[in-house]
Motif scaffolding. Sequence first.
Motif, short mmCIF file in Angstrom:
data_model
loop_
_atom_site.label_atom_id
_atom_site.label_comp_id
_atom_site.label_asym_id
_atom_site.label_seq_id
_atom_site.Cartn_x
_atom_site.Cartn_y
_atom_site.Cartn_z
N LYS A 1 0.86 -1.19 0.00
CA LYS A 1 0.00 0.00 0.00
C LYS A 1 0.90 1.24 0.00
CE LYS A 1 -3.53 -0.66 2.61
NZ LYS A 1 -4.33 -0.74 3.87
N ILE A 2 0.91 1.98 -1.12
CA ILE A 2 1.84 3.11 -1.27
C ILE A 2 1.14 4.46 -1.33
CG2 ILE A 2 3.65 1.74 -2.36
CD1 ILE A 2 2.66 2.85 -5.07
N GLY A 3 -0.19 4.46 -1.29
CA GLY A 3 -0.90 5.73 -1.33
C GLY A 3 -2.39 5.50 -1.52
N HIS A 4 -3.10 6.59 -1.71
CA HIS A 4 -4.52 6.49 -2.04
C HIS A 4 -4.94 7.68 -2.88
CE1 HIS A 4 -4.83 9.05 1.64
NE2 HIS A 4 -5.89 9.56 1.02
N VAL A 5 -6.07 7.51 -3.58
CA VAL A 5 -6.66 8.60 -4.34
C VAL A 5 -8.08 8.81 -3.84
CG1 VAL A 5 -5.22 8.21 -6.37
CG2 VAL A 5 -7.43 7.05 -6.18
N THR A 6 -8.54 10.04 -3.91
CA THR A 6 -9.87 10.39 -3.40
C THR A 6 -10.61 11.24 -4.42
OG1 THR A 6 -8.90 10.50 -1.18
CG2 THR A 6 -11.13 11.34 -1.43
N VAL A 7 -11.89 10.95 -4.59
CA VAL A 7 -12.77 11.77 -5.43
C VAL A 7 -14.06 12.01 -4.67
CG1 VAL A 7 -11.87 11.29 -7.74
CG2 VAL A 7 -13.39 9.65 -6.66
N CYS A 8 -14.63 13.20 -4.84
CA CYS A 8 -15.86 13.58 -4.15
C CYS A 8 -16.86 14.09 -5.17
CB CYS A 8 -15.59 14.69 -3.13
SG CYS A 8 -14.30 14.35 -1.92
N GLY A 9 -18.16 13.86 -4.91
CA GLY A 9 -19.17 14.37 -5.82
C GLY A 9 -20.51 13.73 -5.58
N GLY A 10 -21.38 13.80 -6.62
CA GLY A 10 -22.75 13.36 -6.47
C GLY A 10 -23.10 12.07 -7.18
N ASP A 11 -22.23 11.59 -8.07
CA ASP A 11 -22.50 10.38 -8.86
C ASP A 11 -21.58 9.27 -8.35
OD1 ASP A 11 -22.59 8.34 -10.78
OD2 ASP A 11 -22.95 9.73 -12.43
N LEU A 12 -22.11 8.39 -7.53
CA LEU A 12 -21.27 7.38 -6.87
C LEU A 12 -20.62 6.45 -7.88
CD1 LEU A 12 -20.14 6.00 -4.39
CD2 LEU A 12 -22.30 4.76 -4.14
N ASP A 13 -21.36 5.97 -8.85
CA ASP A 13 -20.77 5.04 -9.83
C ASP A 13 -19.61 5.68 -10.57
OD1 ASP A 13 -22.56 3.05 -9.13
OD2 ASP A 13 -23.98 3.52 -10.74
N ALA A 14 -19.78 6.94 -10.96
CA ALA A 14 -18.71 7.65 -11.67
C ALA A 14 -17.49 7.85 -10.77
CB ALA A 14 -19.21 8.99 -12.20
N LEU A 15 -17.73 8.17 -9.50
CA LEU A 15 -16.63 8.36 -8.56
C LEU A 15 -15.83 7.07 -8.39
CD1 LEU A 15 -18.35 10.47 -5.75
CD2 LEU A 15 -16.86 11.30 -7.57
N ARG A 16 -16.53 5.96 -8.26
CA ARG A 16 -15.83 4.68 -8.08
C ARG A 16 -14.99 4.33 -9.32
NH1 ARG A 16 -19.45 0.00 -5.47
NH2 ARG A 16 -17.32 -0.79 -5.09
N ALA A 17 -15.54 4.62 -10.48
CA ALA A 17 -14.80 4.34 -11.71
C ALA A 17 -13.56 5.23 -11.81
CB ALA A 17 -15.71 4.54 -12.92
N ARG A 18 -13.71 6.50 -11.47
CA ARG A 18 -12.56 7.41 -11.52
C ARG A 18 -11.46 6.99 -10.55
NH1 ARG A 18 -15.24 13.01 -10.29
NH2 ARG A 18 -13.04 13.69 -10.22
N GLY A 19 -11.87 6.65 -9.33
CA GLY A 19 -10.89 6.23 -8.34
C GLY A 19 -10.18 4.94 -8.74
N ALA A 20 -10.94 3.97 -9.26
CA ALA A 20 -10.35 2.70 -9.67
C ALA A 20 -9.38 2.91 -10.82
CB ALA A 20 -11.44 1.71 -10.05
#
Length: 391
Positions: free
Chosen positions: A360-379
Amino acid sequence: MTDALRAPGGFPVVGIIGGGQLARMCQPPAVALSLTLSVLSESPDAAAALVVPSAPVGQKDDVEAIRAFASGCDVVTFDHELVPLDVLAALEADGVKMHPSPKALVHAQDKLVMRRRLTQLGIPCPAWAQVSDVAELKAFADVHGLPVILKTPRGGYDGRGVRVIHDPRDAADWFAHREPLLAEEAVDFTRELAVMVARSPSGQGAVWPVVHTVQTDGICTEVIAPAPDLDGDLQGAVTQAALRIAGELDVTGVMAVELFEVQDRASGRPTFVVNELAMRPHNSGHWTIDGSVTSQFEQHLRAVLDLPLGEVTARAPWTVMTNVLGGDYLELYPAYRHILARDPGLKVHLYGKGVRPGRKIGHVTVCGGDLDALRARGAHAADYLQGTVKE
């Protein structure tokens, strides 16, 4: 030494034993709060030592090094739970102010101690037993079925120190070399949840929203805040349990309560059992850096100094935190530039650790109103940094 480190205005010095990524992520809020941070780092190139100016080198079991370090701090807290009991006792004898205290910390250091105490308090837990040999493990399995989850009471994390036992005889090697172990029933859970709670020495408490943690091969790979479609009664019960645990165990600082969501056999309603406790900032709370008014790291510093706790309201309807694991790239900077250009709303947090496959070397975070889109962006961002996608 304290006066030498102290910032103008008499602001205190917070010492952290351990120079890992959790200590590293305390540095930005320490600056924002006008505090001085000092870390006892395992090596000069440990994650926190790369960003904290005061980072003397010392090992977690070096009593004299830790005593010298603590003498220069107004309060001492911890990057991990692995500080030996004799070291904590020496600091206590010196009158060092520690948060959490050793009496609280032992519930995160020793899973058997934790299970006994939570059971005494009536907090829902998996069925469990202390087992010392194959015969005792078989007796537990005869009542609660196979497989059995077998855990080392101390030192395990991210799947380490945990075995899934399908035949009690398979655990003979562990019993040959270890102290008594913790046997737990294999919980038939709906999903894994977590909640971060903060508590100050004066008793003020604050709880962030309950989150859904996604696990892959024993490692948390994604956190969704808040947990989608969480039953309101269950959310309230989890929140109250977290606050009660913090109060009854006299926890000071932030604490993660990791849980399983299960179905109540009698009513069919969702309920929970507590899996683990961690008395420090925790991976399940990393989303708060970008997704909450007050991050877990700022709140931890506030709590251990008995400052008023900060607001824990979420900044957006959804926050998704995706962990970055080491992969193909030893040099991350080109991939880092790419994902920042591809997704300007992305927040990237790398820990200054050497890249190793699966680490585990880090993490990325996204915030907003469209959960499916946020999960795709983070992945996508996490996969690109790992090298499993190339575009």
